[in-house]
Scaffold this active site. Structure first.
Site, PDB file in Angstrom:
ATOM      1  N   HIS A 110       0.824  -1.205   0.000  1.00  0.00           N
ATOM      2  CA  HIS A 110       0.000   0.000   0.000  1.00  0.00           C
ATOM      3  C   HIS A 110       0.859   1.257   0.000  1.00  0.00           C
ATOM      4  CE1 HIS A 110      -3.890  -2.055   1.650  1.00  0.00           C
ATOM      5  NE2 HIS A 110      -3.898  -1.973   0.340  1.00  0.00           N
ATOM      6  N   HIS A 119      -4.738  -9.160   4.638  1.00  0.00           N
ATOM      7  CA  HIS A 119      -4.970  -7.720   4.602  1.00  0.00           C
ATOM      8  C   HIS A 119      -5.745  -7.419   3.322  1.00  0.00           C
ATOM      9  CE1 HIS A 119      -4.514  -3.566   5.486  1.00  0.00           C
ATOM     10  NE2 HIS A 119      -3.529  -3.299   4.662  1.00  0.00           N
ATOM     11  N   ASP A 142      -0.988  -3.431  14.563  1.00  0.00           N
ATOM     12  CA  ASP A 142      -1.870  -2.510  13.831  1.00  0.00           C
ATOM     13  C   ASP A 142      -3.012  -2.013  14.717  1.00  0.00           C
ATOM     14  OD1 ASP A 142      -3.561  -1.324  11.967  1.00  0.00           O
ATOM     15  OD2 ASP A 142      -3.906  -3.162  10.804  1.00  0.00           O
ATOM     16  N   SER A 151     -13.377  -4.315   6.010  1.00  0.00           N
ATOM     17  CA  SER A 151     -12.100  -3.677   6.321  1.00  0.00           C
ATOM     18  C   SER A 151     -10.947  -4.667   6.148  1.00  0.00           C
ATOM     19  CB  SER A 151     -12.152  -3.173   7.760  1.00  0.00           C
ATOM     20  OG  SER A 151     -10.873  -2.735   8.170  1.00  0.00           O
ATOM     21  N   HIS A 187      -8.404  -4.419   8.304  1.00  0.00           N
ATOM     22  CA  HIS A 187      -7.695  -4.300   9.583  1.00  0.00           C
ATOM     23  C   HIS A 187      -8.394  -5.083  10.692  1.00  0.00           C
ATOM     24  CE1 HIS A 187      -5.047  -1.118   8.053  1.00  0.00           C
ATOM     25  NE2 HIS A 187      -6.119  -0.715   7.376  1.00  0.00           N
TER      26      HIS A 187
END
Lengths: 554, 554
Positions: free
Chosen positions: B76, B142, B196, B365, B367
């Site tokens: 990313h 992810h 995270d 998401s 995360h």
């Protein structure tokens, strides 16, 4: 309804559609116009430097002799904020309920307009005759007290305008929305319903304001050892009432901070819309005399507004309040779309200073959700539906709801600001268009900033500017001084000396080329300099600052 | 863990804390430094004209001989976007998994850095020796494939860095996060967990990416008669895979539109990370050859970005796609805080053109939520917890979670960007601070725009500027030409002729006063003009444009 009625009236929204804010609608029949609400909008992100946006009332000014009055549904800025600006031009008599009028008068006073403005306080159930129209005020619920829906009796039939509303069976102040009257009107026949679309995307019912009071009680009970700070909307008098109730119950003193909240609560208190037990409210300067756990601070800034009290407290630039570890900060609000980042910034700052921030389940909306809208449709059974108050997506979801409620698709209209809708038993068509772009207010200037000025601000904000000053001899047209280069908002000049020197050379060359060829037209010279500089800078920096050649002659 | 180990290492985040984006962390032991990730941040609203923000690597440059390599967790922008800028200065060898490296190489190619940059593709489970450190790449899940956590073996003990992650038991591509390896490492002893924090406010578990695939199937089934347009994140290859799966199943051709998405999907396809059935993908130019109900357009612009494909389509300025009534537009994304208004603007435009917009339950998401974080803590049982990746409020909620999971409060540290944390069995303290403000990239300029330039842009954006040009005689110091007034971004000059003339008079008077008193210091003259003009304009307009007097001599 009289099915043989061939009369029509015109509905002309001059703001408030496709956007939140700046609500104003004109209704016209022959020599009579009434105006509903007169709000402002806050500037969009691309309206750089603009303070406020107010409606363009050119159409009303052109028909000033017809305008019979301004009827106002409630006291929020997006419904009353433009009144002082527009009254200067139209001087309409104003009709509103007591608290709404109190808040309007605060504005008129600020603009020295009290003496010249005719005002009439109206009670729920009361009727006002305005030319060809009769307007009845009906009790509703909303996030500010004294909100009203309007039943507008016109030669073409009855138009019901809800204003902003919700249905609260257990309101904090006053009674429940007058559902019986909506039903009665529905029985008699409603030509058109203009209802609030803000929450038309949301299923179910909006919670009662009282639920927030119970949450406050729980939070006061859970945080007996800590100072409590609560941010909410300045105009939500019932919310402040409930905080004060909890404060009283748990033996705390309440402090109100933030200019707009102090103003509104003062007015509400004078007019009897808030009930503050003796010795509960103290001045912010007295706060230091009480232990933290005996105080609650009620403040503005729940939207992360830069200069509001809570933001100043969070940034440690408030002169009376500093966050201490252990402080409990409650956001009694939802971020309005566009404010999320600013709100989170304030939350981060507060938490980094040791505060515990609570921002969930501490707010209810003031607008009707889908089930409430359905109820109003079921009671009024209008022939036509005209969704108002909302962005396009809200209006569209509202229009779908109206169709679900049995109104034929062709009898539901999503209007655009400026549309002239002709409406009657046998007519429901947009027949014209009037000017209705917002007018920008910047400082004292109203309308002196427009799109060209904004485009310049936009360009300046992105890459700054470069000014080139050249002095030519009046007679020989030869260079006397310059080119001198000045830049602002472009680069650190000290660290970019070569770049600035190369700019000067580029400019000198462009100038030499013009002068050696005998070009005397300044416009032409400027445009050559601009082109050459623009090209040079783009190649060298991939940026496009504003380039401004200035030629003087001596 | 070896309880007698007195060694310590330093953890130095150079970005990524108190903000989303610009992730980069250095870990140092004697003559060895490794760098984890090297991301960019997108500019905040007040960083006018700035394109990107990249980390300040002054500390790494000062210790360039120690830097052993850059290990990258995933592809990313906020983890790889600054690599080309920083590589120009540090030329570190880069270690990453295959897809991550493919995306890094796209950037290196753009910046002509391929030949000079050492690169090594690493597999899950593989170990890399970098000076005093050994780094093992561990499979995670992810919103982009090939994401890795890092087990960093240091002389002081094992540091586990999760990168961005979630736990997906049914991922679209590749396997589930290697929970067994996390458990094994935990058994052996983990000194510190850096995990995270993005979703640390959210209770429960993040849904599997596969759930979105089922939603797509339902939506394709429900909308068989309409063209479908789906906007999502350019880098979410698995999301695009699932759209293509649904397209194939329902007999539609898929078109990919938007430069960044085309680039990433091309790389993913070349490297085998997406599986596109033959004859399913067509070029946008072929779209017109198929009926609407046989096409799905996959596009960028899910965040309402101004120039992205979907925004151009919504604004009717896309040269190949125009919205037709009946089109179904799906936002497979949530607005990132700050983008809500832009997203709603695009939705309003699409709906006003007759599209049906769907934006709920169409995204998951990437995360970990709180229950997933707890699982990682339960498996690794670290001695210390260092929350990473998030704004302060996220870091704080994560820290609270670590304490809930049994880590002593004093062993949990919320770091600030630039902190130097010394960590070992008997040490866990911030011992210093290094420069770590972001560096602004504007066009080709890196670091040549700073706070003074931004302050000028801010001022110019709010009220524009007024330039006053005065020409003085070199010898007599008398006025030869001017004062001439030029304004930009201030008012419509044509409609403000009196104001501009009064400006000129104010300026002339200030100048006369100076010259008649024999003032020759240009600085002094300029400051008098500025003061007088500023006061005049504030009184007259309640605005403060930038005032820029320029004096030339002949």
């Amino acid at each position: 309804m009289n099915k043989n009625n061939k009369e029509t009236v015109k509905i002309i929204p001059l703001g408030g559609l496709e956007q939140i804010g700046m609500n104003i609608t004109a209704i016209e029949y022959e020599d009579s116009i009434i105006v509903i609400d007169c709000g402002l909008a806050f500037p969009e992100d691309d309206m750089l430097g603009i303070d406020l946006v107010i409606p363009d009332v050119t159409y009303l000014k052109e028909n000033a002799d017809k305008v019979r009055g301004l009827v106002v549904t409630h006291g929020h800025e997006d419904h009353i904020g433009a009144i002082p600006y527009i009254e200067k031009e139209l001087n309409m008599p104003i009709y509103a309920t007591k608290l709404t009028m109190g808040l309007i008068e605060n504005k008129l006073k600020e603009h020295n307009l009290m003496n010249n403005t005719r005002r009439k306080v109206v009670k729920y159930g009361q009727n006002i005759n305005l030319g060809a129209f009769r307007v009845e005020f009906i009790r509703t619920n909303h996030s500010i007290a004294d909100s009203a829906a309007l039943a507008i009796y016109t030669p073409a039939g009855l138009i019901v305008h809800t204003g902003d509303f919700k249905i609260d069976y257990t309101p904090v102040f006053g009674g429940t929305i007058d559902l019986q009257r909506f039903a009665e009107l529905g029985k008699k026949g409603v030509l058109a319903l203009m209802a609030d679309s803000t929450n038309a995307e949301k299923e179910g019912f909006t919670q009662s304001e009282k639920t927030v009071g119970r949450t406050f009680d729980n939070l006061f009970n859970d945080n007996k050892d800590h100072r409590i700070i609560i941010a909410t909307f300045a105009s939500n008098v019932d919310r402040v009432q409930q905080i004060i109730n909890s404060a009283y119950k748990y033996g705390r003193k309440a402090v109100i901070e933030g200019r707009s909240m102090v103003n509104i609560i003062t007015t509400a208190s004078e007019l009897g819309y808030i009930n503050i037990p003796d010795n509960t409210l103290i001045d912010i300067s007295e706060m230091k005399n009480y232990p933290d756990e005996k105080v609650v601070l009620i403040t503005t800034g729940s939207q992360g507004e830069n200069m509001a009290a809570l933001s100043r407290i969070a940034a440690s630039i408030h002169n009376k309040v500093a966050i201490k570890p252990g402080d409990v900060v409650i956001f009694s609000s939802h971020p309005i779309p566009g404010n999320e980042k600013a709100v989170f910034k304030v939350i981060n700052e507060l938490e980094a200073k040791g505060a515990h921030v609570i921002f969930e389940d501490t707010h209810v909306s003031g607008h009707a959700c889908r089930e409430e809208l359905k109820l109003i449709y079921a009671l009024t059974r209008p022939k036509y539906a005209i969704p108002v108050h909302g962005e396009y997506r809200h209006l569209k979801r509202h229009a779908e709801l109206a169709v679900e409620m049995g109104i034929p698709k062709e009898n539901v209209k999503i209007m655009t600001t400026g549309d002239v809708l002709e409406i009657g038993e046998e007519k429901f068509d947009v027949v014209g268009k009037v000017p209705a772009q917002g007018v920008f207010v910047d400082g004292l200037g109203v309308g002196d900033v427009g799109n060209i000025v904004l485009r310049d601000r936009q360009l300046l904000s992105q890459n700054g500017l470069i000014i080139i000053v050249v002095t030519l001899d009046r007679y020989s047209n030869q260079l006397v001084a310059g080119p001198d280069i000045v830049s602002r908002g472009f680069v650190y000049v000290r660290e970019s000396e070569t770049l600035m020197e190369d700019c000067r050379i580029t400019c000198q060359e462009a100038l030499d080329r013009c002068l050696s060829r005998g070009v005397t037209d300044w416009g032409k010279i400027k445009s050559v300099i601009k082109d050459d500089m623009g090209e040079f800078l783009w190649k060298r920096t991939k940026r496009s600052p504003m380039i401004l050649p200035i030629i003087t002659e001596v």
